[in-house]
Design an enzyme around this catalytic site. Structure first.
Site, PDB file in Angstrom:
ATOM      1  N   SER A   1       0.840  -1.100  -0.092  1.00  0.00           N
ATOM      2  CA  SER A   1       0.070  -0.078  -0.112  1.00  0.00           C
ATOM      3  C   SER A   1       0.845   1.304  -0.002  1.00  0.00           C
ATOM      4  CB  SER A   1      -1.084   0.090   1.341  1.00  0.00           C
ATOM      5  OG  SER A   1      -0.040  -0.002   2.464  1.00  0.00           O
ATOM      6  N   ASN A   2       2.168   1.100   0.315  1.00  0.00           N
ATOM      7  CA  ASN A   2       2.742   2.322   0.453  1.00  0.00           C
ATOM      8  C   ASN A   2       4.273   1.968   0.157  1.00  0.00           C
ATOM      9  OD1 ASN A   2       3.405   4.965   0.909  1.00  0.00           O
ATOM     10  ND2 ASN A   2       4.140   4.698   3.091  1.00  0.00           N
ATOM     11  N   SER A  38       8.000   5.404  17.875  1.00  0.00           N
ATOM     12  CA  SER A  38       8.403   6.772  17.488  1.00  0.00           C
ATOM     13  C   SER A  38       8.564   7.773  18.789  1.00  0.00           C
ATOM     14  CB  SER A  38       7.187   7.269  16.612  1.00  0.00           C
ATOM     15  OG  SER A  38       7.399   8.949  16.368  1.00  0.00           O
ATOM     16  N   TYR A  41      -2.072   9.338  14.663  1.00  0.00           N
ATOM     17  CA  TYR A  41      -0.739   8.667  14.380  1.00  0.00           C
ATOM     18  C   TYR A  41       0.106   8.262  15.622  1.00  0.00           C
ATOM     19  CZ  TYR A  41       4.024   7.491  13.504  1.00  0.00           C
ATOM     20  OH  TYR A  41       5.415   7.242  13.296  1.00  0.00           O
ATOM     21  N   LYS A  50       0.979   5.002  18.507  1.00  0.00           N
ATOM     22  CA  LYS A  50       2.358   4.438  18.986  1.00  0.00           C
ATOM     23  C   LYS A  50       2.247   4.438  20.354  1.00  0.00           C
ATOM     24  CE  LYS A  50       4.337   3.962  15.151  1.00  0.00           C
ATOM     25  NZ  LYS A  50       4.474   2.513  14.563  1.00  0.00           N
ATOM     26  N   PHE A  61      13.765   8.533  15.981  1.00  0.00           N
ATOM     27  CA  PHE A  61      13.719   9.839  15.942  1.00  0.00           C
ATOM     28  C   PHE A  61      13.349  10.331  14.268  1.00  0.00           C
ATOM     29  CE2 PHE A  61      14.522   9.768  20.270  1.00  0.00           C
ATOM     30  CZ  PHE A  61      14.053  11.080  20.639  1.00  0.00           C
ATOM     31  N   ASN A  62      14.352  10.750  13.681  1.00  0.00           N
ATOM     32  CA  ASN A  62      13.923  11.068  12.070  1.00  0.00           C
ATOM     33  C   ASN A  62      14.804  10.363  11.149  1.00  0.00           C
ATOM     34  OD1 ASN A  62      13.084  13.471  13.932  1.00  0.00           O
ATOM     35  ND2 ASN A  62      12.127  14.073  12.066  1.00  0.00           N
ATOM     36  N   ASN A  82       7.868  14.162   4.673  1.00  0.00           N
ATOM     37  CA  ASN A  82       8.993  14.223   5.513  1.00  0.00           C
ATOM     38  C   ASN A  82       9.759  15.412   4.825  1.00  0.00           C
ATOM     39  OD1 ASN A  82       7.836  12.579   7.590  1.00  0.00           O
ATOM     40  ND2 ASN A  82       8.888  10.813   6.324  1.00  0.00           N
ATOM     41  N   LEU A  83      10.665  16.024   5.671  1.00  0.00           N
ATOM     42  CA  LEU A  83      11.518  16.784   5.171  1.00  0.00           C
ATOM     43  C   LEU A  83      12.761  16.568   3.996  1.00  0.00           C
ATOM     44  CD1 LEU A  83      12.651  20.015   5.503  1.00  0.00           C
ATOM     45  CD2 LEU A  83      13.869  19.139   7.322  1.00  0.00           C
ATOM     46  N   ARG A 131      15.261  18.871  15.087  1.00  0.00           N
ATOM     47  CA  ARG A 131      14.997  17.312  15.106  1.00  0.00           C
ATOM     48  C   ARG A 131      16.185  16.662  14.968  1.00  0.00           C
ATOM     49  NH1 ARG A 131      11.132  19.488  16.060  1.00  0.00           N
ATOM     50  NH2 ARG A 131       9.019  19.323  14.942  1.00  0.00           N
TER      51      ARG A 131
END
Length: 346
Positions: free
Chosen positions: A35-36, A126, A151, A155, A180-181, A201-202, A233
């Site tokens: 799906s992703n 997360s 979301y 978690k 974290f990221n 996301n960045l 972050r």
């Protein structure tokens, strides 16, 4: 060979973890409903490791299929559970999808593992569970604050469900890894992040802007109480994250865990602002990035970076890659994706 199930194993972090598991000699089975993600990711895994994991395509929300899978694979020694929906904005718009996919599936998995004798379970959690923490860097003892999104709530609730299950089932051993990221791509550039549609996301937004797929990056707010006014972050290379999963799994398999439910932060221990990330991109690539300052975005915390002491000491794991390392791999991956798309369109 020890057989390990990786749910969502063709996703971003999942695929990198499959690579590290296979490199360590584990036999891997992947469940993914695509799906992703894309089945093409399998080609990248094989190119890196020389070995094709077993792949079953089905939706884990189908309880009967989950039961059937575990009846056919009773010799699984561990489960690493990535399969979940993960976009904060989408979770606000469609909370029931997130509760069904992230909570319902987790319950089905734990029900099957509870039927086994010894079972080892790694949960993809997360740092969102901390919300805006009062003290930096964030330790595992920091209070879990009310979630900013459905979301984030999945978690928090997910960890509670695992903890409660472990209390009544001493043969189940679980570790929740609070990322974290995660950023970057495998150094071979055979696998990386493949966001569907507009990136949430960045990093992929930066690389897509840098390559011309997006017109401009929006930096949400420059009036935060940080050195340059932008949010901070803890960006960690996805390969470092993947290696931590292997370390956590080996801890459980070898019976080194002190309790049957443990929690670890996964980060670098260093916070980077949005503008520092942009500077890293420009430094590594030699490209100027088109960005503008936009109003603050609702739900963004000011800063979040990890205290990784516990994972460093207890798991014997430490993040090794720098922000620039991760940025270079992400940019190399972006260029490869666009080149392959150009070939297809010709």
């Amino acid at each position: 060979m020890r057989k390990i199930l990786v749910t969502g194993g063709l996703g971003f972090i999942g695929s990198h973890t499959v690579v590290e598991l296979q490199n360590e000699g584990f036999e891997v089975i992947i469940i993914d409903n695509l799906s992703n993600s894309s089945e093409n990711v399998m080609d990248g895994i094989v190119a890196i490791t020389g070995k094709k994991p077993i792949f079953e395509k089905f939706d884990l929300r189908d309880k009967n299929k989950v039961q059937d899978f575990f009846s056919r694979h009773s010799d699984i020694e561990g489960v690493i559970h990535f399969a979940a929906s993960k976009a904060v904005g989408e979770s606000v718009e469609n909370p029931l999808l997130y509760y069904e996919n992230n909570i319902g599936v987790l319950v089905y998995m734990l029900q099957e593992l509870s039927k086994k004798g010894d079972a080892n379970f790694i949960f993809s959690s997360s740092c969102t569970v901390y919300g805006q923490a009062d003290i930096m860097p964030i330790t595992e003892d920091a209070p879990v604050k009310p979630a900013e999104s459905p979301y984030g709530n999945t978690k928090q609730v997910g960890e509670e469900i695992i903890k409660d299950t472990c209390k009544v089932n001493p043969q189940l051993a679980a570790i929740a890894l609070r990322y974290f990221n995660p950023i970057g791509a495998h150094p071979t550039v055979e696998i990386g992040e493949l966001p569907i549609g507009v990136p949430q996301n960045l990093l992929p937004y930066i690389t897509q802007t840098g390559i011309g797929l997006r017109e401009q990056l929006s930096v949400f707010g420059d009036d935060y109480p940080t050195a340059d006014g932008t949010c901070i972050r803890d960006y960690i290379h996805v390969v470092d994250i993947a290696k931590a999963h292997v370390a956590a799994l080996q801890r459980l398999i070898e019976g080194e865990n002190q309790e049957n439910f443990e929690v670890f932060n996964l980060g670098t221990g260093t916070g980077s602002s949005v503008l520092e990330v942009i500077e890293s991109f420009e430094r590594v690539t030699g490209e100027k990035l088109n960005y503008r300052i936009s109003p603050r975005r609702e739900g963004d915390v000011v800063q979040a970076f990890a205290d990784t002491t516990k994972a460093n000491k207890t798991l014997g794991w430490k993040a090794k890659s720098t922000l620039d390392d991760a940025m270079k791999s992400a940019w190399d991956w972006e260029k490869k994706i666009r080149k392959s798309e150009e070939k297809v369109s010709v």
